[in-house]
Motif scaffolding. Structure first.
Motif, PDB file in Angstrom:
ATOM      1  N   UNK A   1       0.946  -1.283   0.062  1.00 21.02           N
ATOM      2  CA  UNK A   1       0.302  -0.054   0.099  1.00 21.02           C
ATOM      3  C   UNK A   1       0.923   1.145   0.150  1.00 21.02           C
ATOM      4  N   UNK A   2       0.830   1.846  -0.839  1.00 22.79           N
ATOM      5  CA  UNK A   2       1.549   3.418  -1.055  1.00 22.79           C
ATOM      6  C   UNK A   2       1.012   4.233  -2.233  1.00 22.79           C
ATOM      7  N   UNK A   3       1.048   5.684  -1.704  1.00 24.71           N
ATOM      8  CA  UNK A   3       0.815   6.732  -2.716  1.00 24.71           C
ATOM      9  C   UNK A   3       1.864   7.050  -3.697  1.00 24.71           C
ATOM     10  N   UNK A   4       2.822   6.344  -3.749  1.00 31.29           N
ATOM     11  CA  UNK A   4       4.001   6.801  -4.424  1.00 31.29           C
ATOM     12  C   UNK A   4       3.771   6.079  -5.808  1.00 31.29           C
ATOM     13  N   UNK A   5       3.336   6.631  -6.671  1.00 27.97           N
ATOM     14  CA  UNK A   5       3.089   6.125  -8.039  1.00 27.97           C
ATOM     15  C   UNK A   5       4.059   5.589  -8.886  1.00 27.97           C
TER      16      UNK A   5
ATOM     17  N   UNK B   1       2.710  16.232  -0.488  1.00 26.31           N
ATOM     18  CA  UNK B   1       1.991  14.941  -0.959  1.00 26.31           C
ATOM     19  C   UNK B   1       1.871  14.126   0.407  1.00 26.31           C
ATOM     20  N   UNK B   2       2.145  14.451   1.570  1.00 26.75           N
ATOM     21  CA  UNK B   2       2.041  13.675   2.817  1.00 26.75           C
ATOM     22  C   UNK B   2       0.433  13.514   2.876  1.00 26.75           C
ATOM     23  N   UNK B   3       0.057  12.337   3.459  1.00 31.36           N
ATOM     24  CA  UNK B   3      -1.143  11.886   3.856  1.00 31.36           C
ATOM     25  C   UNK B   3      -2.223  11.781   2.511  1.00 31.36           C
ATOM     26  N   UNK B   4      -1.920  11.998   1.367  1.00 33.30           N
ATOM     27  CA  UNK B   4      -2.794  12.146   0.256  1.00 33.30           C
ATOM     28  C   UNK B   4      -2.812  10.800  -0.422  1.00 33.30           C
ATOM     29  N   UNK B   5      -3.955  10.361  -0.807  1.00 35.72           N
ATOM     30  CA  UNK B   5      -4.160   9.230  -1.776  1.00 35.72           C
ATOM     31  C   UNK B   5      -3.962   9.271  -3.166  1.00 35.72           C
TER      32      UNK B   5
ATOM     33  N   UNK C   1       9.843  14.260  -2.205  1.00 33.91           N
ATOM     34  CA  UNK C   1      10.504  12.515  -2.391  1.00 33.91           C
ATOM     35  C   UNK C   1       9.627  11.777  -3.087  1.00 33.91           C
ATOM     36  N   UNK C   2       8.312  12.117  -3.267  1.00 31.76           N
ATOM     37  CA  UNK C   2       7.640  11.675  -4.450  1.00 31.76           C
ATOM     38  C   UNK C   2       7.909  12.035  -5.632  1.00 31.76           C
ATOM     39  N   UNK C   3       8.616  11.219  -6.408  1.00 33.80           N
ATOM     40  CA  UNK C   3       9.371  11.188  -7.722  1.00 33.80           C
ATOM     41  C   UNK C   3       7.981  11.493  -8.783  1.00 33.80           C
TER      42      UNK C   3
END
Length: 603
Positions: free
Chosen positions: A179-183, A447-451, A474-476
């Motif tokens: 489970x991660x929001x990092x696409x 982007x913290x805490x966002x789906x 850090x969300x590439x």
């Protein structure tokens, strides 16, 4: 494929709602599954049930005998009395764990900067998270459940983690559920995607990009259902297909199908209109850093320490720039120079007369005075209508429409701010900042805490924002999506990255191999030793290589598209076509290396 674990008719109910209703799933050897969905729809609950951490109200989970399961959840379970070494490798003797290549790789990839004998109690939340992840990855597990593993990891560590899990098991063995929001991580690692929504789990083949395509198809067939969500997905797909060559080669779906879907989708941003509007709002001068450097006294040695060496950076109207660097490299100091919160030790900072800088920080300070107020009151008290976009695309939105655009349901508009979830507070914080009409916006880890759906909504909102945008993240995926260029702070120097995040990772890996320590690569043009004529010649050769790369990419794309329509029973012909594609890819990689080498010389 051998079956590892399965779920049959799972039902889970909380006091206020039903989370899952008769969900059946299976996990086989070789599965690499990304779990996506809106916050609160049950992603973590699904993972906890499959891992045996949460009992369903009905239904059952079965695990094949002998299968070893490992879990990284969001709770902190580390023992404060242990050292880092004891937390990661337990009481194993040093010769034993040090002789294990996997353990050495994990320690170097996640804990290289931490003192091995430091007590766990003295670590920050992010450092504790790294230790917990390292402890799990050092164990032998057949199935790994990872809940938000990229939280608190920088771009470099996320790239390492993706490479590690891809190499961890032999092909067709082991299983990963994440489970991660990092696409970017989802697309890099996963071969399947499960979308959690409306009490069900819907499976898709492929990583994030393939999932987006299939979801668009599903929404097309459903006609008018979730119209806005479909448009956002199509827009995101257009960016995925038009993005970096490394990304466009990954999705496991037919390229011609993707092209047909996006043929009527315009570019994600109207750059010309936005820059024109930015100039009208800002003038030609925004913020210029003129040989600006920052030096702080070192608390331990008492000596002066240079955090930023002289920086020459003239920020343009409408510029969209991402800033990369390891923790402590000086990113916050650089942004502080731009915003005026940090004074230059030498050199100077020049700001345009009309510049209004706003910063979205990792804290939620903007919401403190509104905690007891309903969401509708907070937004409605600022302005009755808001304009986003420019020219013929300009939109007049009411407060309610604006909140809806950022994922607030009608029932949530009357909710006091203090009762919102972390992701909802984050979205509201961004809206409050945008409604102040700044013309320079600084986003620090936004982007913290966002789906994933809310990240897409935020990106869509920023696409129509006509101002100068500076982003640290850090969300590439997010960084590449909302910015047009990237810089890195290496050794206290600000360095342009023509090759984007990939170039940054290559430079960092080069530093590590040379044992030079973080950031010792100089970015000063004078350090290259090139004469003016040599520099122009190198730049001309770079342009030539770029044209060759573009031509090769088109040829590779065409060859792959033709391969999809080739007679699949013609093994000889398929092999010959694959050999041609492999040769073109090898040529592309060689040209890219030449291009990177030239960027090193030019600086």
């Amino acid at each position: 494929m051998a079956h590892l674990l399965g779920a049959e008719a799972l039902h889970l109910e909380f006091p206020t709602r039903v989370v899952f209703d008769s969900v059946s799933l299976g996990v086989d050897e070789g599965d690499r599954i990304g779990i996506v969905g809106r916050n609160g729809d049950g992603k973590s609950s699904l993972m906890a049930m499959l891992a045996g951490r949460l009992e369903p109200d009905s239904g059952r989970v079965t695990v094949r005998g002998g299968v070893r399961v490992g879990v990284l959840d969001q709770a902190d379970t580390l023992d404060d009395a242990l050292t880092i070494a004891e937390a990661v490798v337990g009481d194993r003797p040093e010769h034993e764990w040090a002789g294990d290549a996997r353990v050495r790789d994990v320690i170097a990839g996640l804990l290289g900067a931490l003192p091995w004998e430091a007590p766990v109690r003295d670590l920050s939340g992010g450092q504790r998270r790294r230790v917990a992840l390292a402890r799990l990855l050092c164990e032998d597990r057949d199935v790994l459940f990872l809940d938000e593993p990229t939280n608190h990891l920088d771009v470099e560590a996320i790239a390492w983690l993706a490479d590690h899990v891809k190499r961890r098991w032999a092909p067709g063995s082991g299983a990963l559920l994440v489970v991660t929001h990092d696409r970017w991580f989802l697309d890099e690692v996963c071969t399947k995607t499960w979308e959690v929504h409306d009490r069900v789990v819907e499976p898709f083949e492929g990583g994030y990009a393939a999932y987006i395509l299939q979801r668009v198809e599903r929404d097309r067939q459903a006609a008018a259902i979730e119209q806005r969500r479909r448009n956002l997905a199509r827009k995101e797909l257009a960016w995925l297909r038009r993005g970096a060559p490394a990304r466009t080669s990954k999705p496991k779906f037919r390229i011609d199908a993707a092209n047909a879907l996006i043929e009527d989708v315009p570019e994600i941003r109207d750059g010309v209109s936005l820059r024109s509007l930015a100039v009208s709002r800002l003038g030609k001068d925004v913020v210029d850093l003129l040989d600006a450097s920052v030096t702080y006294p070192d608390a331990l040695t008492g000596r002066e320490r240079t955090v930023l060496h002289p920086v020459e950076w003239r920020i343009a109207p409408g510029e969209r720039t991402g800033i990369l660097g390891v923790n402590g490299a000086g990113k916050s100091t650089l942004l502080g120079l731009v915003s005026g919160e940090v004074e230059a030790t030498s050199g100077r900072v020049k700001r345009g007369k009309t510049v209004q800088v706003a910063t979205l920080t990792q804290r939620l300070d903007e919401l403190e005075e509104h905690l007891d107020e309903p969401v509708r009151v907070v937004v409605g008290g600022l302005r009755t209508t808001y304009t986003f976009g420019s020219g013929s695309k300009a939109q007049e939105l009411t407060p309610g429409q604006l909140l809806e655009r950022m994922g607030f349901a009608s029932a949530q508009l009357s909710t006091p701010v203090k009762d919102l979830s972390g992701g909802q507070k984050r979205r509201l914080q961004l809206l409050l900042i945008l409604l102040e009409q700044p013309n320079v916006l600084i986003l620090d880890e936004p982007t913290n805490d966002l789906d994933t759906d809310m990240l897409a909504a935020m990106e869509d909102l920023l696409d129509t924002w006509p101002g100068t945008l500076l982003v640290v993240s850090h969300d590439r995926y997010f960084l590449e999506r909302v910015t047009d260029q990237q810089y890195a702070i290496l050794g206290g120097h600000l360095r342009h990255l023509p090759g984007g995040v990939d170039e940054y990772l290559r430079l960092r890996a080069l530093e590590e191999r040379e044992g030079a320590g973080p950031g010792t690569t100089s970015s000063e043009p004078a350090a290259t030793g090139l004469s003016g004529a040599e520099r122009r010649s190198a730049q001309k050769e770079m342009a030539s290589l770029e044209r060759r790369l573009e031509k090769l990419e088109r040829s590779i794309d065409s060859a792959r598209a033709a391969l999809a329509d080739h007679d699949q029973s013609d093994y000889v012909g398929l092999g010959e076509e694959m050999a041609k594609i492999t040769a073109m890819e090898a040529e592309r990689d060689e040209i890219e290396q030449q291009w990177f080498a030239l960027t090193e010389r030019v600086g």
